[in-house]
Write an enzyme that holds these catalytic residues in place. Sequence first.
Site, PDB file in Angstrom:
ATOM      1  N   CYS A  51      -3.211  -4.542  -8.290  1.00 30.37           N
ATOM      2  CA  CYS A  51      -3.982  -3.462  -7.375  1.00 30.37           C
ATOM      3  C   CYS A  51      -3.972  -4.440  -6.031  1.00 30.37           C
ATOM      4  CB  CYS A  51      -5.410  -3.616  -7.897  1.00 30.37           C
ATOM      5  SG  CYS A  51      -6.686  -2.993  -6.690  1.00 30.37           S
ATOM      6  N   CYS A  54      -7.364  -5.571  -4.839  1.00 32.16           N
ATOM      7  CA  CYS A  54      -7.480  -6.665  -5.501  1.00 32.16           C
ATOM      8  C   CYS A  54      -7.071  -8.090  -4.982  1.00 32.16           C
ATOM      9  CB  CYS A  54      -7.537  -6.786  -7.085  1.00 32.16           C
ATOM     10  SG  CYS A  54      -8.244  -5.081  -7.930  1.00 32.16           S
ATOM     11  N   CYS A 171     -15.983  -5.237  12.286  1.00 29.95           N
ATOM     12  CA  CYS A 171     -15.283  -4.209  11.492  1.00 29.95           C
ATOM     13  C   CYS A 171     -15.327  -5.018  10.041  1.00 29.95           C
ATOM     14  CB  CYS A 171     -13.912  -4.006  12.036  1.00 29.95           C
ATOM     15  SG  CYS A 171     -12.441  -3.637  11.012  1.00 29.95           S
ATOM     16  N   CYS A 174     -11.600  -5.891   9.074  1.00 30.03           N
ATOM     17  CA  CYS A 174     -10.901  -7.219   9.969  1.00 30.03           C
ATOM     18  C   CYS A 174     -11.697  -8.323   9.300  1.00 30.03           C
ATOM     19  CB  CYS A 174     -11.636  -7.000  11.494  1.00 30.03           C
ATOM     20  SG  CYS A 174     -11.286  -5.309  12.250  1.00 30.03           S
TER      21      CYS A 174
END
Length: 361
Positions: A51, A54, A171, A174
């Site tokens: 993933c 992940c 963000c 970010c």
Amino acid sequence: MGRISQVFTVSLAALGSAAASAVIDLRPDNFDDIVLKSGKPALVEFFAPWCGHCKTLAPIYEELATNFEFAKDKVTVAKVDADAEKDLGRRFGVQGFPTLKWFDGKSETPEDYKSGRDLDSLSNFIADKTGVKAKTKKAAPSAVEMLTDTTFKERVGSDKDALVAFTAPWCGHCKSLAPIFEKVAQDFTNDKGVIIAKVDCESPNAKSIAEEAGVKSYPTINYYPKGSTEAIPYTGGRSERDFVDFINEKAGTHRTINGGLDTIAGTIPSLDEIVSTLKTGGAKAYSDLADAAGSVSDKYAEYYAKVAKKAEQNSEYVDKELTRLQGLMKKGGLAPEKMDELASRSNILNRFKGGNAKDEL
């Protein structure tokens, strides 16, 4: 030999990483004891190795666990490979990855974690639930350059390749990117021709360059080849490996994750072709290699000539020298620049042993 040493190095790195992890690995045979019967709350991530999200969360989650490790008698930070342990995933209704659930230590019914996946959000969630505040280590100086309107124009378009993330302080994506970008910058610390940088688009001294770059969402990541201010939008994955592979392809570097060098670093294809003829070409092949090395403008061409001369005089030289260099690398304690040099020389020695760069990648 080259491939064996590469696998051995990777295995050691993997073992070291696993041994150092502060995140508890959960399986069917220990889940109940650690999460449901211990009497203390736990934040549990259900993940799958393949993933992408992940992989992005992994370094953040590791830092989270490290910051709460001092309070491991009060809270647990753990993870379940729900791809391998499907029964555990089904037991708690996991339908996607990563899924984070909070177990209060009193009930078998967890609460879904629905906040951000950045370190601050995760830390604040645990603090709100337990009253325990994370202990963070004093941050080391960042390897990521912060660019302003002025320094952006000085650094981008110079004789360096640059990967630049345009970010905003608020963000969440970010914030998730930050520790990964830091690792990438550390990986390329030894490559003086590569810049890993960020622009705070809301900083007064950087708003102008963000507008010029046409940034409309965060993070926006652009690659700038050396000598060019024309941006190439980065649209790949956001794992450390994704970024490292991208930069290697674009800049011609040979980094691996964790800052090592791959098995091609230092080698010169035109000389490798001649090296492959040494066993059957006799003295002429050695002479041809010496002549060719003298005409190649590469820092390791001289080393090819040196190895050829020694190997022609002593058939055991390559094996002994390779063993010596690998011993020095395994021992550690060397400056990064020296490690790079020894890795590159080892790669060249492996060519003399008959190693093939394509096979070893």
